[in-house]
Write a protein that holds these residues in place. Structure first.
Motif, short mmCIF file in Angstrom:
data_model
loop_
_atom_site.label_atom_id
_atom_site.label_comp_id
_atom_site.label_asym_id
_atom_site.label_seq_id
_atom_site.Cartn_x
_atom_site.Cartn_y
_atom_site.Cartn_z
N HIS A 46 35.56 42.86 36.83
CA HIS A 46 35.96 42.61 35.44
C HIS A 46 34.77 42.08 34.64
CE1 HIS A 46 38.33 41.13 32.04
NE2 HIS A 46 39.29 41.93 32.47
N THR A 47 33.96 41.24 35.27
CA THR A 47 32.78 40.69 34.60
C THR A 47 31.75 41.77 34.31
OG1 THR A 47 33.10 38.55 35.70
CG2 THR A 47 30.90 39.01 34.82
N PHE A 48 31.53 42.66 35.28
CA PHE A 48 30.46 43.65 35.15
C PHE A 48 30.92 44.97 34.55
CE2 PHE A 48 28.27 40.97 38.32
CZ PHE A 48 27.02 40.90 37.72
N ALA A 49 32.23 45.16 34.35
CA ALA A 49 32.74 46.46 33.87
C ALA A 49 32.10 46.92 32.57
CB ALA A 49 34.26 46.40 33.73
N ALA A 53 28.32 50.70 30.00
CA ALA A 53 27.16 50.92 29.14
C ALA A 53 26.10 51.74 29.88
CB ALA A 53 26.58 49.58 28.69
N PHE A 54 25.81 51.40 31.14
CA PHE A 54 24.85 52.18 31.92
C PHE A 54 25.37 53.60 32.14
CE2 PHE A 54 23.20 47.97 33.57
CZ PHE A 54 21.92 48.13 33.04
N VAL A 83 31.97 59.63 35.92
CA VAL A 83 32.68 59.01 37.05
C VAL A 83 32.59 57.49 36.95
CG1 VAL A 83 32.80 58.84 39.56
CG2 VAL A 83 32.25 61.03 38.50
N LEU A 84 31.40 56.98 36.69
CA LEU A 84 31.20 55.52 36.59
C LEU A 84 31.95 54.96 35.38
CD1 LEU A 84 27.41 55.29 37.48
CD2 LEU A 84 29.32 54.48 38.86
N LEU A 85 32.01 55.70 34.27
CA LEU A 85 32.76 55.23 33.11
C LEU A 85 34.24 55.09 33.44
CD1 LEU A 85 32.94 54.54 30.09
CD2 LEU A 85 33.12 57.00 29.61
N GLY A 86 34.78 56.08 34.17
CA GLY A 86 36.19 56.00 34.56
C GLY A 86 36.47 54.79 35.44
N ILE A 87 35.56 54.51 36.38
CA ILE A 87 35.73 53.35 37.26
C ILE A 87 35.64 52.06 36.45
CG2 ILE A 87 34.66 52.07 39.16
CD1 ILE A 87 33.76 54.84 40.26
N ALA A 88 34.73 52.02 35.47
CA ALA A 88 34.53 50.80 34.68
C ALA A 88 35.74 50.45 33.83
CB ALA A 88 33.30 50.96 33.79
N SER A 122 36.92 44.58 26.44
CA SER A 122 36.78 44.77 24.99
C SER A 122 37.14 46.20 24.59
CB SER A 122 35.34 44.46 24.57
OG SER A 122 35.11 44.86 23.24
N ARG A 123 38.23 46.36 23.83
CA ARG A 123 38.62 47.69 23.40
C ARG A 123 37.62 48.32 22.44
NH1 ARG A 123 42.78 45.97 25.73
NH2 ARG A 123 44.53 47.27 26.38
N PRO A 124 37.10 47.57 21.44
CA PRO A 124 36.10 48.20 20.57
C PRO A 124 34.87 48.70 21.34
CG PRO A 124 36.90 46.15 19.60
CD PRO A 124 37.47 46.23 20.98
N ALA A 125 34.41 47.92 22.32
CA ALA A 125 33.24 48.33 23.10
C ALA A 125 33.55 49.61 23.87
CB ALA A 125 32.82 47.22 24.05
#
Length: 521
Positions: free
Chosen positions: A281-284, A289-290, A329-334, A430-433
C-alpha cells in the motif's frame, strides 16, 4: 494430481541429465545430434501433456483452492518444506511455460541455432523449463528463491554460446543485473521468514501481514520488489533486456519474453500482495508511476527504432515493446484491486503468447533476409513480405495488431482491465494520481499502435520487384511445415483468449479475490 505436478516440475530436470548421456542403441536416429534434439521434443512434449491433463483434472469450481499439493519437511531447523501446489493464478502460467518450451524444442529440432553441440543446448532448455515451472508451483519462500535463480545460468549460456552479435556482453549484463537483484530479494525473503516464523507462502498469505509490523513490511517490499522488478523488467531496471533479446537465439528470446519475465510479476502477486499488504500500500503509487513511465519510455524507444534512418533492430524493438507491455502488468498490480490484478494476470498470459509469436516471426525474417535491421529490411520500397512471403507477412501483421491491443484478440483485455483498475484503485490510494496514471497508460496504447503499424508498413508492404536489400528480387521461402506447427498454437490461443476471456478470468478471479481478502474466499 499431486504426483502429476511433481512430475511436471522434476521431469525436465531428469531429462536434462539424460540429454548429456549417450543415446541408447535404437534411439540414435541418423546421428547423435538428431537423437538429442528429438529427446528434447519428447521430454517437453510429455511435460506439456502432463500439464494439459493437470489442467483438465483441476477443480474449476474452486480455483481459489490450492490443488495437487505436496507438503514434505525438507530442512526442519528452518521450517523449510518442499511445498508444491497450484491455483487459478499459477495454473495458466504453468501451462503457458510447458507449451512455449515444447514449441521451442520442436522449432529447434528442425532449425538448431548455430553454436556448440546440441547436447548442452537441449540440457539447458530443460533445466530452464524445470526452474520456471518450479517457480510457479512452489509454495515456500526459500524454494521460490532457488527456483527463481535456477533459470539464470541456463539463459546466460544460451545467450553466450548460441547468441548473435555482442552475445558475451549481453550475457554478462543479463547475469549481473539479475544476480544483484536476487541478492537483495533474498534478504527480503529471509526478513519475512525470520520475523513471521515460517517460510510457508500459504500460511503467510492467510495471515495477511498481521504477524509483521508495518516497518518490516515496507523494508521487505523494497528489497523483494527490487529483485522482482529487475526480472520483470521495470523501468529503469530494464536496460539488460534489449541487449539480451538482440543477442539471444530465437528460442532464447521466446522463452525469455514468454515465461521468464512472468516470474517477476508472479512474485508481486503471489508474495507481496497477500503477505505484505501494508508495505505494498505504501509503495503502490511509486510502482504505478514507474509502470506508466515504462509504458511511455518503451513506446518512445520503439518509435525511435522504427523511424527510417535509425538503423533500428527489429528484435530490439520487440524487446522495448515488452518493457511497455510489462508496464501495464505492473500498473494493474499497483491498483491492488481485483479488476487490476486480474488484468495484470491476463496481460501476462497475452504477452507470453503474442510476444513469443513475434520473436518466432522476427527470427524467421532474420533467417530469410540475413538481418533484422529495419532500414536494411525496408530498403527503398519496403521488404514487401506480403508479395514475397504472403503467409509470413500476414502472420507478422496479425501478431503486430494483437500486440497493439486490437479488440477481439488477447492483448486487448489485459490492458483494458488494468486501466479500469487504475480508474478506481484500492481504498486509501490516491484516486487523482491513479486516474492520471490511467490517462498516461491510455496514451501509451496509442503510441503502441503507432510503432507497430510503422513496422507492418515498412516490413510487410512495398513492391517485391523494387526491394533493394540482400534478398534481391527472388521470392522468399514462405512459412515451412515445422514453423506452421510451432506458431499456429500461439496464434489460435491469441484469438481464443481475445474472443473468450472468461476461460482465463474464470480461473484467476476467485483466486485473486481470496488473495486480496487475506486468504478468505
Amino acid at each position: 494430481m499431486q504426483f502429476l505436478l511433481a512430475f511436471i516440475v522434476v521431469a525436465p530436470l531428469l531429462g536434462a541429465v539424460a540429454a548429456l548421456l549417450p543415446a541408447p542403441p535404437g534411439l540414435r536416429g541418423r546421428n547423435p545430434d538428431q537423437a538429442v534434439l528429438r529427446h528434447g521434443v519428447t521430454v517437453t512434449g510429455a511435460v506439456l501433456i502432463a500439464a494439459i491433463v493437470l489442467a483438465a483434472g483441476f477443480d474449476h469450481d474452486h480455483p481459489s483452492k490450492m490443488q495437487a499439493t505436496t507438503d514434505i519437511s525438507w530442512i526442519p531447523a528452518l521450517d523449510v518444506r518442499i511445498h508444491l501446489g497450484i491455483d487459478g493464478i499459477s495454473l495458466p502460467l504453468l501451462v503457458l511455460t510447458a507449451l512455449l518450451t515444447f514449441l521451442c524444442a520442436l522449432y529447434s529440432y528442425f532449425k538448431m541455432p548455430a553454436g556448440p553441440s546440441p547436447k548442452a543446448f537441449v540440457a539447458l532448455i530443460l533445466v530452464l523449463e524445470s526452474g520456471t515451472l518450479a517457480t510457479f508451483a512452489v509454495l515456500d519462500l526459500l524454494l521460490f528463491f532457488l527456483a527463481f535463480e535456477m533459470v539464470l545460468i541456463p539463459m546466460y549460456f544460451l545467450i553466450a554460446r548460441w547468441g548473435g552479435d555482442r552475445k558475451q556482453a549481453a550475457a554478462w549484463k543479463f547475469i549481473l543485473y539479475t544476480l544483484l537483484g536476487s541478492v537483495v530479494m533474498l534478504l527480503g525473503l529471509l526478513l519475512i521468514g525470520l520475523k513471521s516464523g515460517t517460510f510457508d507462502m500459504v500460511a503467510l498469505a492467510t495471515d495477511n501481514g498481521r504477524g509483521l509490523t508495518s516497518s518490516v513490511q515496507v523494508i521487505a517490499v523494497l528489497a523483494i520488489g527490487i529483485g522482482l522488478a529487475v526480472k520483470t523488467p521495470m523501468w529503469p531496471l530494464h536496460s539488460w533486456l534489449p541487449d539480451a533479446h538482440t543477442a539471444a537465439p530465437t528460442v532464447g528470446s521466446v522463452l525469455l519474453a514468454g515465461v521468464m519475465l512472468k516470474m517477476g510479476t508472479y512474485g508481486f502477486v503471489r508474495i507481496l500482495l497477500p503477505i505484505t499488504p501494508d508495505g505494498m500500500h505504501t509503495f503502490a503509487p511509486y510502482l504505478a508511476a514507474f509502470a506508466v513511465a515504462g509504458i511511455i519510455y518503451g513506446s518512445l524507444a520503439c518509435l525511435a527504432l522504427a523511424r527510417p534512418g535509425s538503423r533500428g533492430d527489429l528484435k530490439r524493438l520487440i524487446a522495448y515493446s515488452s518493457v511497455g507491455h510489462m508496464g501495464f502488468v505492473l500498473l494493474g498490480i499497483a491498483t491492488m484491486t481485483p479488476t487490476g490484478v486480474n488484468g495484470a494476470l491476463f496481460a501476462n498470459i497475452a504477452h507470453g503468447l503474442i510476444t513469443g509469436l513475434l520473436f518466432f516471426l522476427v527470427g524467421a525474417v532474420k533467417d530469410r533476409y540475413g538481418t533484422a535491421d529495419l532500414d536494411t529490411l525496408a530498403g527503398a520500397t519496403g521488404a514487401a513480405l506480403y508479395g514475397r512471403a504472403p503467409r509470413l507477412g500476414a502472420l507478422l501483421a496479425f501478431a503486430a495488431v494483437a500486440s497493439l491491443g486490437l479488440p477481439g484478440l488477447a492483448g486487448f483485455w489485459g490492458e483494458m482491465l488494468t486501466l479500469f483498475g487504475a480508474f478506481d484503485p484500492a481504498e486509501g490510494l490516491s484516486r487523482p494520481a491513479f486516474r492520471t496514471f490511467m490517462a498516461i497508460g491510455a496514451f501509451g496504447t496509442l503510441l503502441t499502435a503507432a510503432y507497430m503499424l510503422i513496422v507492418v508498413r515498412r516490413v510487410c508492404m512495398g513492391e517485391p520487384n523494387g526491394a533493394q536489400h540482400s534478398g534481391g528480387t527472388r521470392r522468399l521461402a514462405d512459412i515451412q511445415g515445422y514453423e506452421f506447427a510451432a506458431w499456429t498454437p500461439l496464434a489460435a490461443l491469441t484469438v481464443l483468449a481475445g474472443l473468450w476471456p472468461a476461460v482465463l478470468l474464470g480461473l484467476t478471479d476467485p483466486a485473486v479475490q481470496k488473495l486480496l481478502a487475506g486468504g478468505k474466499s
